[in-house]
Enzyme design. Structure first.
Site, PDB file in Angstrom:
ATOM      1  N   SER A 196       0.878  -1.370  -0.050  1.00 17.30           N
ATOM      2  CA  SER A 196      -0.135   0.089  -0.098  1.00 17.30           C
ATOM      3  C   SER A 196       0.888   1.280  -0.041  1.00 17.30           C
ATOM      4  O   SER A 196       1.891   1.303   0.442  1.00 17.30           O
ATOM      5  CB  SER A 196      -0.854  -0.068   1.433  1.00 17.30           C
ATOM      6  OG  SER A 196      -1.419   1.182   1.226  1.00 17.30           O
ATOM      7  N   TYR A 236      -2.467  -0.567  10.163  1.00 20.01           N
ATOM      8  CA  TYR A 236      -2.311  -0.958   8.773  1.00 20.01           C
ATOM      9  C   TYR A 236      -1.018  -0.627   8.168  1.00 20.01           C
ATOM     10  O   TYR A 236      -0.406  -1.537   7.566  1.00 20.01           O
ATOM     11  CB  TYR A 236      -3.650  -0.458   8.197  1.00 20.01           C
ATOM     12  CG  TYR A 236      -3.591  -1.037   6.559  1.00 20.01           C
ATOM     13  CD1 TYR A 236      -3.961  -2.340   6.259  1.00 20.01           C
ATOM     14  CD2 TYR A 236      -3.189  -0.355   5.549  1.00 20.01           C
ATOM     15  CE1 TYR A 236      -4.380  -2.999   5.073  1.00 20.01           C
ATOM     16  CE2 TYR A 236      -3.422  -0.849   4.215  1.00 20.01           C
ATOM     17  CZ  TYR A 236      -3.950  -1.960   3.965  1.00 20.01           C
ATOM     18  OH  TYR A 236      -3.992  -2.423   2.703  1.00 20.01           O
TER      19      TYR A 236
END
Length: 251
Positions: free
Chosen positions: A157, A170
């Site tokens: 990501s 995350y």
């Protein structure tokens, strides 16, 4: 790389494991790999979703997949070693792994991160991928030796390359994946096994919707739009590309 044109037989006779294969990008990747000739191992938490993907692949006349219902939140190293034994016995090879399953967790200030949620996100996003890679690596390495190449693709990501406020758990999990990929790619240099991360970017999925509830999903690319890059990294056209982060939607 979204303009890559994959040959229809790009993955013929290859065996590829896809985690999180019941939904979103994982589901689309499984269907796409099967359409290009692969025998796909569908790993996910919900049997009904995996069975629906299985049925779609079967109805299309592609190689019959296999189903592995497994909850990465509670699975252990013994479970993963058992999978390695099963895959060796059933298929005799493993040419690729797409690590797609993941948890987002709750977006919150760093000081409000809950330990229980931290542990769950790290378990699914990092520890399970570490243990599953460790268990399957001998089979992947053997496939590369016997058949010329193999590919491991982790999902990253943008917040795993540059941290962002409120994305703590995350983001940190994805930083860990980037580091794991780089270590493994360096260790596997000259073995025929390439190891990379893929950052899909904003995509029309349930996880994206939960992170950005006010966003219009119709402005986002669909999982189908991203499949050329997923095919490129899993197929032999990407031989020699290792230790890299591929960004599907560069800004």
């Amino acid at each position: 790389m979204l303009d890559y044109q994959a040959p229809r037989d790009l993955l013929r006779e290859k065996v590829i494991l896809v985690t999180g294969a019941g939904d979103g990008i994982g589901r689309e990747a499984a269907l796409t790999y099967a359409a290009h000739g692969a025998t796909v191992i569908l790993l996910g938490r919900t049997s009904a979703k995996l069975e629906a993907v299985y049925d779609q692949i079967e109805a299309a006349g592609h190689p019959l997949p296999a189903i592995v219902p497994l909850d990465l939140k509670t699975s252990t190293s013994a479970d993963y070693r058992g999978l390695a034994t099963t895959f060796t016995r059933q298929f005799g090879r493993l040419d690729g792994i797409l690590f797609n399953a993941g948890l987002l967790g709750t977006l919150s200030p760093f000081e409000h991160i809950q330990e229980k949620e931290w542990d769950e996100v790290m378990q699914v996003n990092v520890k399970s991928e570490f243990l599953l890679t460790q268990a399957l690596l001998p089979l992947v390495r053997q496939s590369a030796k016997e058949h010329g190449d193999a590919s491991i693709v982790y999902t990253s990501s943008s917040v795993g390359r540059k941290g962002r406020a409120y994305w703590g758990t995350y983001a940190i999990s994805k930083f860990a994946i980037e580091g794991m990929m780089e270590v493994l790619a360096d260790e596997l240099e000259n073995t025929g096994v390439r190891v990379n991360t893929l950052n899909p970017g904003g995509t029309r999925t349930k996880m994206r919707a939960s992170a950005f509830p006010a966003e219009d999903p119709m402005n986002l690319k669909t999982p189908t739009d991203l499949m050329p890059l997923y095919l490129y990294l899993m197929g032999s056209d990407s031989r020699g590309k290792t230790g890299q982060t591929f960004v599907a939607q560069p800004k």
